[in-house]
Design a protein around this motif. Sequence first.
Motif, short mmCIF file in Angstrom:
data_model
loop_
_atom_site.label_atom_id
_atom_site.label_comp_id
_atom_site.label_asym_id
_atom_site.label_seq_id
_atom_site.Cartn_x
_atom_site.Cartn_y
_atom_site.Cartn_z
N SER A 48 8.51 0.78 -0.74
CA SER A 48 7.61 1.67 -1.48
C SER A 48 8.36 2.48 -2.53
O SER A 48 7.89 2.63 -3.66
N GLN A 98 -1.32 1.38 0.08
CA GLN A 98 -1.55 0.90 1.44
C GLN A 98 -2.86 1.37 2.03
O GLN A 98 -3.59 0.60 2.62
N ASP A 180 1.21 -2.35 -3.00
CA ASP A 180 2.10 -1.91 -1.93
C ASP A 180 1.37 -2.02 -0.59
O ASP A 180 0.56 -1.17 -0.26
N GLU A 181 1.65 -3.06 0.15
CA GLU A 181 1.00 -3.31 1.44
C GLU A 181 -0.51 -3.13 1.34
O GLU A 181 -1.09 -2.33 2.08
MG MG Z 1 5.89 1.50 2.33
#
Ligand code: MG
Lengths: 325, 324
Positions: A48, A98, A180-181
């Motif tokens: 991240s 996320q 990001d995820e």
């Molecule tokens: Mg992360």
Amino acid sequence: MTPLLEVEDLRITFPTRHGTSHPVDGVSFSVARGELLALVGESGCGKSLTSLALLRLVPPPGQIQPGSAIRLDGTDVLGLGPEELRSIRGRRIGMIFQDPMTSLNPVFTIADQIGESVRAHQKVSKRAARARALELLQEVGIPDPTQRLDVYPHQMSGGMRQRVMIAIALASEPEMLIADEPTTALDVTVQAQILELLDGLRAARGMAVLLITHDLGIVAGRADRVAVMYAGRLVEEAATAELFARPSHPYTKGLLASVPRITGAVTRLTPIAGTVPAPTAWPAGCRFHPRCPAALPRCATDDPPALPVGNAHRMRCWLAEAGRA
Amino acid sequence: MTRWLVRRTLQAVVTFVVVTVLLFVLMRLTPGDPLERLAGDRQMSAEAVAALRHKFGIDQPITTQFTSFVAGALAGDLGVSIEHYPTKVSTLVLSRLPASLLLGGTVLLLTFGIGIALGVFQAVKRRSRADRWLTRASLTLYAMPSFWLGLVLAWFFGIRLQLLPVAQMHDPLLDPDASWLVRTGDVLRHLILPAVTLTAVSLAAVMRYQRTALLEVLRLDFVLAARARGIPERQVLWRHAWRNALFPVVGLLGLWLPMLVSGSVFVEQVFNWPGLGSLAADAVGARDYPVILGTAMLVSAQVLLGGLLADLAYYALDPRVRQA
Ligand SMILES: [Mg+2]
Ligand SMILES: Nc1ncnc2c1ncn2[C@@H]1O[C@H](COP(=O)(O)OP(=O)(O)O)[C@@H](O)[C@H]1O
């Protein structure tokens, strides 16, 4: 042709009570136009922070160290002033996060938030921004988009919110999307839908994607290339097919082995032994050696550089030199 | 919405009735009565005092007194003052209301305006030198008793520097034919010291509330997400973060709304401000039951109204509350 994005020797440090922390410690990679690069690694390895650094959003007191370089289309991102940065954020690089439950502002409607992103980069009327918001909602596959425009985030499900986040990220037609995820917080079925949506958008727009995940399982058949990250560094990098055919770094092998796979009725899951070390005190030598099943004596003392193990396939491991990979 | 509002209002009305009954009972439980002092001071005959007691109804059983009070109150009559006989309580209260509203309104405006601005500044510059000094300075002021600070300011600006008036709301020597502008200026000059005193001692609370609330919001994902899509920083701060950091401050405003009416008893006394605070203080000293009860009822109504307004504000500001 130069790559769209080049990252060279990216280092991020945080001052902490226990000395300086080095969560990202010499990461280099590049992403070509239209390419999907997967950045894979366990939680806490610095994925991240790496992605935030691309938009210069490393949270204070974190700092990108001098000597690091980030170039977008040849432009030095680290040298940009606030206004120029703003013309990259959202405009040339979009980002989704996320947790879609917390990434939208609870007090504004969907149309407000998409429209705001449109108007942050284009001089258009509120009405035009709203029309654009509707188009975007259609594009990301939200049912009844007209009804959804004036709805607040809490009235939507996680999957729908992530679609809205994607719509917001696409508002200014960025050349690159950082995800990001993007599916970690979602149900399995919804995960697949969101990944499919991203695949489709990427194909339709020819947009480059940096897909960050801890799950190698979603990478196969989707990413063009994979970069595996461990303890603030990339430890292996290869085209996806090559990586799955010849995983070389012991860490990558461990990650592959820990992807849940259903073999007949039996689910095998082999997690890598041990835990990720703290970024204030990386182990000497190879950072993976304390957990490595194949460690050599020199791994405890000598830090391996990135060594070739095949066609455009490199890893940070002495096994490459020993030819035993 | 309407159902919620009706329920919430009914709740406030019931609370108001209960508080009024409690006020009435508690007041009678405290020792002393309004005529005792009169008797002592003016050496009246026992018969004369008894006659007065009868006249004001204080010789009746408390239940009878209560029913006649309620009957009067329902008809909009809060009785007459004993101390300022035969002025009606409502007349007294109304005559003091404008001064209180002026002082209270000014103080609320200053406290929340300055407090929010400084709190936001502190949150943006968190852990900087300016942030730390603002915290120290505001807490120091917060720790000062308001009457003491009032006396110090009165002494310094009023007596030493002879800059500002230290008592009352009007200059008694002002030409009665003076222009509107001159008279307004005169009131404002009288307003400065009490308003500054009250603002100074309450500012820290608003600053702390705002700083803490904003710091919490600035950490949230949607703020990062807003920055990541290139929203200008000013817009990220005010539109995204501050809008969400407003709720605790609105709650505090609701809590402090009674200040509009009651002001501060101490500060009104120090500056001889002709507001309800000093009226209530004098009434307590004189055991002037009807006036005490009248002002106390006004304050409790304000407290309840403040809570109601704060809830309404939440309702307007937060879509999640609206849906619930
Ligand atoms: Mg992360
Ligand atoms: N705001 C921060 N302050 C201090 N350290 C941080 C901060 N954010 C991240 N880190 C450090 O960086 C490491 C990597 O974080 P992150 O990039 O979020 O990992 P990942 O996304 O791979 O799970 C964390 O383990 C933590 O030690």
